[in-house]
Motif scaffolding. Structure first.
Motif, PDB file in Angstrom:
ATOM      1  N   LEU A  11      76.448 -48.534 -11.170  1.00 48.24           N
ATOM      2  CA  LEU A  11      77.366 -48.447 -11.862  1.00 48.24           C
ATOM      3  C   LEU A  11      78.357 -49.541 -12.017  1.00 48.24           C
ATOM      4  O   LEU A  11      78.594 -50.178 -12.760  1.00 48.24           O
ATOM      5  CB  LEU A  11      78.434 -47.496 -11.123  1.00 48.24           C
ATOM      6  CG  LEU A  11      79.605 -46.929 -12.312  1.00 48.24           C
ATOM      7  CD1 LEU A  11      79.222 -46.276 -12.669  1.00 48.24           C
ATOM      8  CD2 LEU A  11      80.237 -45.717 -11.090  1.00 48.24           C
ATOM      9  N   ARG A  12      78.590 -50.393 -10.943  1.00 52.44           N
ATOM     10  CA  ARG A  12      79.514 -51.645 -10.608  1.00 52.44           C
ATOM     11  C   ARG A  12      78.007 -52.526 -12.041  1.00 52.44           C
ATOM     12  O   ARG A  12      79.105 -53.804 -12.715  1.00 52.44           O
ATOM     13  CB  ARG A  12      78.785 -52.263  -9.493  1.00 52.44           C
ATOM     14  CG  ARG A  12      79.886 -51.828  -8.025  1.00 52.44           C
ATOM     15  CD  ARG A  12      79.131 -52.504  -6.922  1.00 52.44           C
ATOM     16  NE  ARG A  12      80.081 -53.652  -7.057  1.00 52.44           N
ATOM     17  CZ  ARG A  12      79.667 -54.608  -6.197  1.00 52.44           C
ATOM     18  NH1 ARG A  12      78.749 -54.347  -4.908  1.00 52.44           N
ATOM     19  NH2 ARG A  12      79.580 -55.857  -5.636  1.00 52.44           N
ATOM     20  N   SER A  13      76.874 -53.138 -11.909  1.00 55.12           N
ATOM     21  CA  SER A  13      76.300 -53.293 -12.961  1.00 55.12           C
ATOM     22  C   SER A  13      76.475 -53.195 -14.554  1.00 55.12           C
ATOM     23  O   SER A  13      77.093 -53.803 -15.220  1.00 55.12           O
ATOM     24  CB  SER A  13      74.481 -53.382 -12.330  1.00 55.12           C
ATOM     25  OG  SER A  13      74.252 -53.957 -10.955  1.00 55.12           O
ATOM     26  N   THR A  14      76.518 -52.193 -14.537  1.00 52.63           N
ATOM     27  CA  THR A  14      76.877 -51.606 -16.020  1.00 52.63           C
ATOM     28  C   THR A  14      78.290 -51.748 -16.380  1.00 52.63           C
ATOM     29  O   THR A  14      78.389 -51.992 -16.802  1.00 52.63           O
ATOM     30  CB  THR A  14      76.703 -50.209 -15.563  1.00 52.63           C
ATOM     31  OG1 THR A  14      75.184 -49.525 -15.396  1.00 52.63           O
ATOM     32  CG2 THR A  14      76.735 -49.757 -16.658  1.00 52.63           C
ATOM     33  N   ILE A  15      79.546 -51.878 -15.751  1.00 51.03           N
ATOM     34  CA  ILE A  15      80.665 -52.255 -16.445  1.00 51.03           C
ATOM     35  C   ILE A  15      81.237 -53.523 -16.160  1.00 51.03           C
ATOM     36  O   ILE A  15      81.416 -53.647 -17.150  1.00 51.03           O
ATOM     37  CB  ILE A  15      81.849 -51.576 -14.664  1.00 51.03           C
ATOM     38  CG1 ILE A  15      81.506 -50.127 -14.282  1.00 51.03           C
ATOM     39  CG2 ILE A  15      82.801 -52.184 -14.554  1.00 51.03           C
ATOM     40  CD1 ILE A  15      82.464 -49.350 -13.469  1.00 51.03           C
TER      41      ILE A  15
END
Length: 373
Positions: free
Chosen positions: A21-25
């Motif tokens: 999720l962090r990488s996607t954001i």
């Protein structure tokens, strides 16, 4: 695009879902999208991730696994959504907090994307909740089938969900940060830490949650069969105390949760990653190990074969065959030529995956959901 993200776990928690999720954001911010994250409260957890606001929802610890917060949606969530004005809602692993996502999507006339990352219902039986497993499958199907688009992280998981009645399924591609997880992060200091002060000894690495469902106890067989081999376990979880008792007197080091430079150095400083879990929807630790040039020895179960190419980037073993794990570990640790080939194959495999490509695929699914609405 303005995206509201419901998630059952987020920073400061650390697991594969949070990493994805962090990488996607990060990638969506580069594109110019705006986001609101709706996540459980973890005491003094941050109110922002970069420039993305986090609306925290109070919850209670899940008794068998206190690190997981059960945070039911409430009217404040609706007010936060109305103020933000999203174009789309993405429910990540909807189960408790995420169960509010279909309600708000319907109420606000918004498309809903739901993504499945953790085999929650299968885990239920490891914590004495057999009835919960049956009910959980019904609940998962009910929530996901209210979405215009459903995502999962592997073909194996797509097939499992389809057989359980989930519709409109697509695979969200794998990703890994190949600059961060790199063979060049190898560290003599961390080699010494992982081996308990025996840097010349072969060392196997486990990275992940210390839970009953991870089958970590099977690694005792390797230490018994291969004197001189060390095991380093990086991570934490509800079974840590039990595992420390099980491995007492064995050459095993429990390093706890590691982040940032410590984590990348741990990967790059070991000889192989062991991944004995049979319940994974993907297994991000395997991708991070491959990117670090670390051969992966994984159970031939779940989605492992979609991450590890047997004989090229690691070895797959039969978890039901006695001695198969020990044989695979012995091959990797005693054959320097094989280990060198697997290291090269591991890094080469990881270089074909990145978060930019993964996120652009996700954004395509967002556009699909908007068109379907």
């Amino acid at each position: 695009m303005r995206i509201a993200i419901f998630t059952e776990t987020f920073v400061p928690a650390l697991d594969g879902v949070v990493t994805r999720l962090r990488s996607t954001i990060d990638e969506l911010l580069k594109i110019g999208d705006e986001m609101l994250v709706i996540a459980p409260s973890y005491g003094e957890g941050p109110a922002y991730y970069h420039d993305v606001p986090i609306h925290r929802v109070a919850g209670v610890p899940f008794p068998p696994y206190p690190q997981i917060m059960l945070a039911p949606s409430n009217p404040r969530v609706g007010r936060a959504l109305k103020k933000f004005g999203p174009d789309l809602i993405h429910a990540v692993n909807p189960f408790v907090l995420g169960s509010g996502a279909p309600f708000y999507a319907h109420r606000m006339g918004l498309p809903l994307v739901a993504s499945y990352h953790t085999n929650v219902t299968t885990y239920a039986r490891y914590y004495g909740m057999g009835l919960g497993e049956r009910a959980g499958r019904w609940w998962t199907r009910t929530l996901h089938n209210r979405a215009q688009v459903n995502l999962c992280t592997s073909e194996t998981t797509r097939k499992y969900l389809s057989e359980n009645g989930v519709e409109r399924l697509h695979v969200w591609p794998q990703g890994v940060d190949t600059a961060r997880f790199h063979p060049g992060k190898r560290s003599p200091e961390w080699r010494s830490k992982l081996t308990g002060g025996h840097p010349d000894a072969p060392v196997l690495l486990y990275v992940g949650r210390l839970g009953r469902e991870k089958n970590i106890g099977s690694l005792k067989n390797v230490l018994r069969a291969m004197p001189g081999v060390r095991l380093a376990l990086v991570g934490d979880g509800p079974a840590r105390g039990e595992l420390e008792e099980e491995f007492a007197g064995m050459p095993a080091v429990f390093s706890g949760t590691r982040r940032g430079a410590e984590l990348t150095a741990a990967y790059a400083s070991a000889d192989a990653l062991v991944f004995p879990s049979t319940t994974e929807t993907l297994g991000l630790a395997m991708l991070e190990a491959l990117s670090s040039g670390l051969p992966v020895i994984a159970a031939r179960a779940g989605a492992a074969h979609e991450v590890v190419e047997d004989g090229v980037s690691g070895l797959l073993y039969d978890p039901d065959e006695r001695g198969s794990l020990v044989t695979a570990c012995r091959r990797v640790l005693t054959d320097a030529d094989l280990r060198a080939r697997l290291r090269e194959g591991a890094r080469r495999s990881a270089e074909t995956k990145d978060w930019e490509t993964s996120t652009r695929a996700l954004r395509g699914y967002y556009e699909m959901a908007l068109a379907a609405r």
